[in-house]
Design a protein around this motif. Sequence first.
Motif, PDB file in Angstrom:
ATOM      1  N   TRP A   4       0.831  -1.213   0.000  1.00  0.00           N
ATOM      2  CA  TRP A   4       0.000   0.000   0.000  1.00  0.00           C
ATOM      3  C   TRP A   4       0.857   1.251   0.000  1.00  0.00           C
ATOM      4  O   TRP A   4       0.524   2.258  -0.640  1.00  0.00           O
ATOM      5  CB  TRP A   4      -0.916   0.000   1.238  1.00  0.00           C
ATOM      6  N   LEU A   5       1.981   1.188   0.713  1.00  0.00           N
ATOM      7  CA  LEU A   5       2.860   2.351   0.754  1.00  0.00           C
ATOM      8  C   LEU A   5       3.464   2.645  -0.611  1.00  0.00           C
ATOM      9  O   LEU A   5       3.488   3.801  -1.065  1.00  0.00           O
ATOM     10  CB  LEU A   5       3.970   2.102   1.782  1.00  0.00           C
ATOM     11  N   TRP A   6       3.912   1.571  -1.276  1.00  0.00           N
ATOM     12  CA  TRP A   6       4.478   1.768  -2.616  1.00  0.00           C
ATOM     13  C   TRP A   6       3.408   2.207  -3.607  1.00  0.00           C
ATOM     14  O   TRP A   6       3.674   3.005  -4.515  1.00  0.00           O
ATOM     15  CB  TRP A   6       5.154   0.475  -3.090  1.00  0.00           C
ATOM     16  N   ALA A   7       2.206   1.703  -3.428  1.00  0.00           N
ATOM     17  CA  ALA A   7       1.097   2.127  -4.309  1.00  0.00           C
ATOM     18  C   ALA A   7       0.813   3.611  -4.120  1.00  0.00           C
ATOM     19  O   ALA A   7       0.588   4.361  -5.089  1.00  0.00           O
ATOM     20  CB  ALA A   7      -0.144   1.295  -4.015  1.00  0.00           C
ATOM     21  N   LEU A   8       0.837   4.053  -2.858  1.00  0.00           N
ATOM     22  CA  LEU A   8       0.581   5.473  -2.576  1.00  0.00           C
ATOM     23  C   LEU A   8       1.697   6.342  -3.156  1.00  0.00           C
ATOM     24  O   LEU A   8       1.433   7.414  -3.744  1.00  0.00           O
ATOM     25  CB  LEU A   8       0.499   5.680  -1.060  1.00  0.00           C
ATOM     26  N   ILE A   9       2.931   5.857  -3.011  1.00  0.00           N
ATOM     27  CA  ILE A   9       4.061   6.603  -3.586  1.00  0.00           C
ATOM     28  C   ILE A   9       3.936   6.684  -5.099  1.00  0.00           C
ATOM     29  O   ILE A   9       4.188   7.729  -5.717  1.00  0.00           O
ATOM     30  CB  ILE A   9       5.392   5.941  -3.179  1.00  0.00           C
ATOM     31  N   GLY A  10       3.507   5.579  -5.718  1.00  0.00           N
ATOM     32  CA  GLY A  10       3.337   5.565  -7.172  1.00  0.00           C
ATOM     33  C   GLY A  10       2.267   6.551  -7.619  1.00  0.00           C
ATOM     34  O   GLY A  10       2.434   7.262  -8.619  1.00  0.00           O
ATOM     35  N   ILE A  11       1.144   6.540  -6.868  1.00  0.00           N
ATOM     36  CA  ILE A  11       0.061   7.475  -7.211  1.00  0.00           C
ATOM     37  C   ILE A  11       0.529   8.918  -7.079  1.00  0.00           C
ATOM     38  O   ILE A  11       0.260   9.769  -7.938  1.00  0.00           O
ATOM     39  CB  ILE A  11      -1.163   7.203  -6.321  1.00  0.00           C
ATOM     40  N   LEU A  12       1.238   9.223  -5.972  1.00  0.00           N
ATOM     41  CA  LEU A  12       1.750  10.578  -5.773  1.00  0.00           C
ATOM     42  C   LEU A  12       2.735  10.971  -6.873  1.00  0.00           C
ATOM     43  O   LEU A  12       2.736  12.120  -7.345  1.00  0.00           O
ATOM     44  CB  LEU A  12       2.424  10.687  -4.408  1.00  0.00           C
ATOM     45  N   ALA A  13       3.564   9.996  -7.281  1.00  0.00           N
ATOM     46  CA  ALA A  13       4.518  10.280  -8.355  1.00  0.00           C
ATOM     47  C   ALA A  13       3.795  10.609  -9.649  1.00  0.00           C
ATOM     48  O   ALA A  13       4.164  11.539 -10.374  1.00  0.00           O
ATOM     49  CB  ALA A  13       5.454   9.092  -8.546  1.00  0.00           C
ATOM     50  N   LEU A  14       2.722   9.840  -9.945  1.00  0.00           N
ATOM     51  CA  LEU A  14       1.937  10.106 -11.156  1.00  0.00           C
ATOM     52  C   LEU A  14       1.276  11.492 -11.088  1.00  0.00           C
ATOM     53  O   LEU A  14       1.215  12.213 -12.073  1.00  0.00           O
ATOM     54  CB  LEU A  14       0.886   9.013 -11.341  1.00  0.00           C
ATOM     55  N   VAL A  15       0.763  11.828  -9.900  1.00  0.00           N
ATOM     56  CA  VAL A  15       0.126  13.142  -9.729  1.00  0.00           C
ATOM     57  C   VAL A  15       1.143  14.264  -9.950  1.00  0.00           C
ATOM     58  O   VAL A  15       0.863  15.270 -10.622  1.00  0.00           O
ATOM     59  CB  VAL A  15      -0.515  13.252  -8.336  1.00  0.00           C
ATOM     60  N   VAL A  16       2.344  14.094  -9.361  1.00  0.00           N
ATOM     61  CA  VAL A  16       3.396  15.105  -9.527  1.00  0.00           C
ATOM     62  C   VAL A  16       3.789  15.249 -10.992  1.00  0.00           C
ATOM     63  O   VAL A  16       3.938  16.369 -11.516  1.00  0.00           O
ATOM     64  CB  VAL A  16       4.623  14.737  -8.666  1.00  0.00           C
TER      65      VAL A  16
END
Length: 297
Positions: A4-16
């Motif tokens: 879940w942490l890596w998924a959240l980081i991935g989502i944030l990276a996509l948003v950025v």
Amino acid sequence: MMVWLWALIGILALVVIALLVKIHMLQKAAEEIGESFADRLQTDTNTLIHISSRDRHMRRLARAVNVQLRRLRAQRRRFQQGDTELKNAVTNISHDLRTPLTAICGYLDLLEQEEKSEAAAQYLCIIRNRTDMLNHLTEELFQYSVILAAREDEAREEVVVNHLLEESIAAFYGVLLAHGITPHIRIPEEKVVRVLDSSALSRVFANLLSNAVKYSNGDLEIVLSETGEIAFSNSAARLDSVQVGRLFDRFYTVESARNSTGLGLSIARHLTEQMGGTIGARYEDGRLSVLVTLPDA
């Protein structure tokens, strides 16, 4: 938990990344609007601003700029039309006045040869003075219209500014002395050479010397620098800073300046700018200074 942490980081990276792409597209659209607007101002075209961005806010901005651009073009057309009409009116009026004035001067010459009483001779002298004044003003109007119609690519040549300034002062020296003005002149021995229209520069000097005759309280200082700057300064108690700020406006005359159309300094500014130079005036402590800066050689 780690998934879940890596998924959240991935989502944030996509948003950025998406935000960075969005910011880049907005910057590109803003640059397109700025470049297009600058280009439309410099060129005489009816083409409006178009941008590649699909962002509704930037497209709305482009439409707003286009609205103002249309208004600016309409105002420019009205100004150009009015300016052209004014130039034509000045030319026509001055031309129409010259013919009857020539006839009047001819009849005055005949009248002066006739026998007349002392009173009649006095009245005739007044009429002659007023006619000569009107003739001078009409000629100045005509010359103004001719100068405005002249092309900017007139023949230019190497001009020794020192010599031309000396010749102009010498031509006006008698007039200056007649008005109680003894000029103080500082001209360097080293030649100041510029590629200019010599007749135009001579007209600029003549108009500035004539201006000194109108406003000087009895003094005049003329300084030519080695960098191509010419300063005409004199005390002028009858002027103030507001009047000096308007001296270069066409048809503006100071009440104390008689026999003037208000075109002399306007002509000087037009000719100086046409040659690529600048001209301006300042008023400090009751002293008028006019500075002419010629373009580099």
